[in-house]
Design an enzyme around this catalytic site. Structure first.
Site, PDB file in Angstrom:
ATOM      1  N   ASP A 108       0.818  -1.222   0.000  1.00 34.07           N
ATOM      2  CA  ASP A 108       0.000   0.000   0.000  1.00 34.07           C
ATOM      3  C   ASP A 108       0.843   1.260   0.000  1.00 34.07           C
ATOM      4  O   ASP A 108       0.343   2.343   0.285  1.00 34.07           O
ATOM      5  CB  ASP A 108      -0.971   0.002   1.190  1.00 34.07           C
ATOM      6  CG  ASP A 108      -0.260  -0.060   2.523  1.00 34.07           C
ATOM      7  OD1 ASP A 108       0.950  -0.370   2.560  1.00 34.07           O
ATOM      8  OD2 ASP A 108      -0.917   0.217   3.552  1.00 34.07           O
ATOM      9  N   LYS A 159       4.482   1.670  16.033  1.00 33.93           N
ATOM     10  CA  LYS A 159       3.425   2.593  16.461  1.00 33.93           C
ATOM     11  C   LYS A 159       3.540   3.009  17.938  1.00 33.93           C
ATOM     12  O   LYS A 159       2.621   2.755  18.740  1.00 33.93           O
ATOM     13  CB  LYS A 159       2.051   1.988  16.168  1.00 33.93           C
ATOM     14  CG  LYS A 159       1.912   1.630  14.684  1.00 33.93           C
ATOM     15  CD  LYS A 159       0.507   1.316  14.235  1.00 33.93           C
ATOM     16  CE  LYS A 159       0.426   1.107  12.742  1.00 33.93           C
ATOM     17  NZ  LYS A 159       0.705  -0.237  12.248  1.00 33.93           N
ATOM     18  N   ASP A 218       1.887   6.171   2.599  1.00 36.41           N
ATOM     19  CA  ASP A 218       1.121   4.955   2.872  1.00 36.41           C
ATOM     20  C   ASP A 218      -0.338   5.311   2.628  1.00 36.41           C
ATOM     21  O   ASP A 218      -0.885   6.194   3.290  1.00 36.41           O
ATOM     22  CB  ASP A 218       1.347   4.536   4.333  1.00 36.41           C
ATOM     23  CG  ASP A 218       0.486   3.340   4.731  1.00 36.41           C
ATOM     24  OD1 ASP A 218      -0.662   3.231   4.269  1.00 36.41           O
ATOM     25  OD2 ASP A 218       0.958   2.529   5.531  1.00 36.41           O
TER      26      ASP A 218
END
Ligand code: GDD
Ligand code: MG
Length: 341
Positions: A108, A159, A218
């Protein structure tokens, strides 16, 4: 060089659009995202690729029945169940016997990154794996990758909270792997490359990373999917020779756009109908969507065959699913998602 492209995710952040279409088959200015990616791979001499599939695999296989995407030969590795990112790499590498240095890409990403430079960096450092890095303002949505001065990765934090990120250099989802990395991945169950494999490689001091300032995005959220379209409309990246972009908007020749409609940074895909006095700003209409007269749509994605009734106002960031009907004079904004399975 051979490559594995990961496209087996469910695309949850782009629901409801991804209930029917895997994320990487959504179009960017009329061209499926996966084709943009393969054009980039082809430019850097990637001739063979394994598409790592799990979610809606037939949508890819049916779209490319001759096993060629944008000039690159592809094979399909279909997981029996989601194996997560490292499990998927192991599954694909084992099925197709990748026994030399290979490239791995998150399917992606939209980027102009110089793959040759990344390979050279990998060979010079001599590690087991090398990650491409990209600087961002807010690293908390990504894998955060601190390195020492030589580019050796000292930790991999997937993250983290924004104030706990030690650097703004993030994992761009483009890797060079030695086959030895595959042997490190457990053949049992789900294994995550970001949370398991990379931290282990970093602890063994065999993981390197190369910062790069090339265009990179992204496309996995509604906001970044829209941004990718806007960047193409504005010529900010040269992924594909797009034609017919006029005044930073694009309309497919089969669509009907009333002469009184105003389009800014917007995409009107095939067989769409845009009525009188409609205003579209930073908006993508997917195939067959209809926007009836006097509606204003900003920063939104209108799914295939959806109908927006007249005098409606849609603002950032509505995602309207396939074939949904929005009643006339609707007013919607915020994180609106319409439509389900
Ligand atoms: N085959 C397969 N199987 N593919 C998968 C699976 C799976 O079980 N799970 C996810 N994928 C694919 C997705 O389709 C996508 O192309 C890629 O793996 C990454 O998954 P995302 O869900 O898009 O991850 P992310 O965007 O939250 O984070 C990843 O990408 C960031 C950069 O774009 C991580 O790699 C981050 O560290 C990175 O910064
Ligand atoms: Mg992603």
């Amino acid at each position: 060089m051979k490559s594995i492209i990961l496209v087996g995710g469910k695309g949850t952040r782009l629901r409801p659009l991804t209930y029917e279409t895997p994320k990487q088959m959504l179009p960017l200015v009329g061209v499926p995202m996966i084709e943009c990616l393969f054009e980039w791979l082809g430019r850097y001499g990637v001739t063979e690729s394994v598409l790592s599939l799990g979610y809606l695999p037939d949508r890819f296989i049916e779209a490319y029945p001759t096993n060629v995407i944008a000039g690159v030969r592809v094979s399909y590795a279909v997981e029996p169940e989601p194996l997560d990112t490292a499990g998927a790499i192991r599954f694909a590498a084992t099925q197709f016997d990748l026994d030399e240095t290979f490239l791995v890409v998150n399917g992606d990403v939209l980027t102009d990154l110089n793959i040759t430079k990344l390979i050279d960096f990998h060979v010079e450092r001599g590690g087991e794996a090398t990650i491409a890095l990209h600087p961002v303002d807010d690293p908390s949505r990504y894998g955060v990758v601190p390195t020492d001065a030589d580019g050796r990765v000292t930790a991999f934090l997937e993250k983290p909270k924004r104030d706990e990120a030690p650097t703004n250099l993030i994992n761009a989802g483009v890797y060079i792997f030695e086959p030895s990395v595959v042997d490190r991945i457990s053949p049992y169950g789900r294994v995550n490359v970001e949370k398991e494999t990379f931290p282990a490689l970093a602890a063994d001091r065999v993981l390197f990373a190369m910062p790069d300032r090339a265009y990179w995005l992204d496309t996995g959220t509604p906001q970044t999917y829209l941004q990718a379209n806007i960047d193409i409309l504005n010529g900010r990246q040269a992924m594909h020779a797009y034609t017919n972009i006029v005044d930073c908007s694009w309309r497919h020749p089969t669509s009907t756009v009333d002469a009184t409609a105003t389009l800014t940074n917007s995409v009107v895909d095939e067989n769409c109908v845009v009525g009188a006095n409609v205003v579209l700003e930073e908006t993508v209409l997917l195939a067959g969507a209809v926007v009836q007269s006097d509606s204003v749509i900003r920063s939104s994605i209108i799914g295939p065959g959806a109908v927006i009734g007249r005098f409606s106002q849609l603002g950032a960031t509505c995602v309207v699913g396939a074939n949904e009907h929005v009643a006339p004079a609707s007013e919607l904004s915020g994180e609106v998602r319409l439509g389900g399975v």
